[in-house]
Enzyme design. Structure first.
Site, PDB file in Angstrom:
ATOM      1  N   ASP A  91      -2.096   5.530   3.552  1.00 17.84           N
ATOM      2  CA  ASP A  91      -2.599   5.754   5.177  1.00 17.84           C
ATOM      3  C   ASP A  91      -1.151   6.098   5.878  1.00 17.84           C
ATOM      4  OD1 ASP A  91      -5.005   4.968   4.124  1.00 17.84           O
ATOM      5  OD2 ASP A  91      -4.682   2.760   4.919  1.00 17.84           O
TER       6      ASP A  91
HETATM    7  N1  URA Z   1      -5.542   1.020   0.799  1.00 16.81           N
HETATM    8  C1  URA Z   1      -5.452   1.057   2.111  1.00 16.81           C
HETATM    9  O1  URA Z   1      -6.141   0.317   2.917  1.00 16.81           O
HETATM   10  N2  URA Z   1      -4.703   1.883   2.441  1.00 16.81           N
HETATM   11  C2  URA Z   1      -3.518   2.633   1.659  1.00 16.81           C
HETATM   12  O2  URA Z   1      -2.798   3.246   2.225  1.00 16.81           O
HETATM   13  C3  URA Z   1      -3.650   2.271   0.339  1.00 16.81           C
HETATM   14  C4  URA Z   1      -4.642   1.577  -0.008  1.00 16.81           C
END
Ligand code: URA
Length: 249
Positions: free
Chosen positions: A104
């Site tokens: 993310d």
């Molecule tokens: N899980 C998440 O919620 N975000 C990420 O970036 C990776 C795994």
């Protein structure tokens, strides 16, 4: 493959641009020998120089980036891109140097890239159960049974129809937990903590299978060695075998 095509696939320019670079003697060997013929076969990668500089890693490379917050894993967005931290050629390669899955925008840590399509598939396929390890900073103290809930293999995320595979959870501090998952569902870690009534304030990935961030500072990147690549392949097979043995009656 011909030299101009080889360099073009590595993002050094269009075939036409490379022909011009060859004409203007910008492509040489390490010993200074000038290469002029775009149709000549490719000399050993390590011997080639473009404007006196050694080439980027050869086709089939794997790159490790320590992703800072606020950057997105995409080739186009209004936010800064993870590609902004790499040589621009990496985006122009054919095949492109693709991120292995996504983090993310505000998740930090270990992000791999590769232009090896087969490896990319093996690493991102839903059948790949390579462990990915995260450290989550939480808004609230964790529920006492959170580790148990994550380990059951029955946790169902909102909007999904199949439960998550078992995940391990280790409490490092009252509001800091290390979690290891073997899938890659959308926002998985954040949604797992939401499912046990918590909220992830900061999320950081520090390991992807056998590969860790050790020694790579935020915003920096490096090329994985041949033995690290091999360790990834071994880990993919081991993770598949473990999953298959758990499924067996
Ligand atoms: N899980 C998440 O919620 N975000 C990420 O970036 C990776 C795994």
């Amino acid at each position: 493959m011909k030299l101009a095509r080889y360099l073009s696939n590595l993002g050094y320019g269009t075939k036409r641009e490379l022909e011009r670079m060859l004409e203007s003697q910008q492509i040489t060997l390490a010993d200074g020998t000038v290469l002029r013929d775009s149709a000549q076969s490719v000399p050993p990668h390590s011997e080639l120089r473009v404007m006196g500089k050694p080439l980027d890693p050869p086709p089939g490379a794997v790159i490790l980036l320590h992703k800072p917050p606020g950057m997105v894993c995409s080739t186009e967005d209004q936010n800064p891109l993870v590609y902004d931290l790499l040589p621009s050629r990496f985006r122009d390669r054919s095949p492109i140097m693709s991120p292995v899955g996504r983090l993310d925008r505000d998740t930090t840590g270990l992000l791999l890239f590769t232009d090896d399509g087969q490896l990319l598939h093996r690493l991102t396929s839903p059948k790949s159960h390579l462990p990915k390890r995260y450290v989550a900073h939480l808004a609230e103290s964790l529920r006492d049974d959170a580790a148990e809930v994550f380990a059951t293999g029955t946790l169902m995320l909102t909007g999904e129809t199949t439960p998550l595979l078992p995940a391990t959870l280790e409490l490092l501090e009252p509001r800091v937990a290390r979690v290891t998952i073997t899938e890659g569902r959308y926002h998985q870690v954040r949604r797992m903590f939401a499912a046990v009534g918590n909220h992830v304030r900061m999320l950081h990935r520090d390991a992807f299978g056998p590969i860790t961030l050790d020694g790579v500072r935020e915003g920096e990147w490096r090329v994985l060695s041949t033995s690290e690549r091999e360790s990834l392949n071994v880990a993919i097979e081991a993770a598949r075998a473990t999953r298959a043995s758990r499924k067996a009656p």
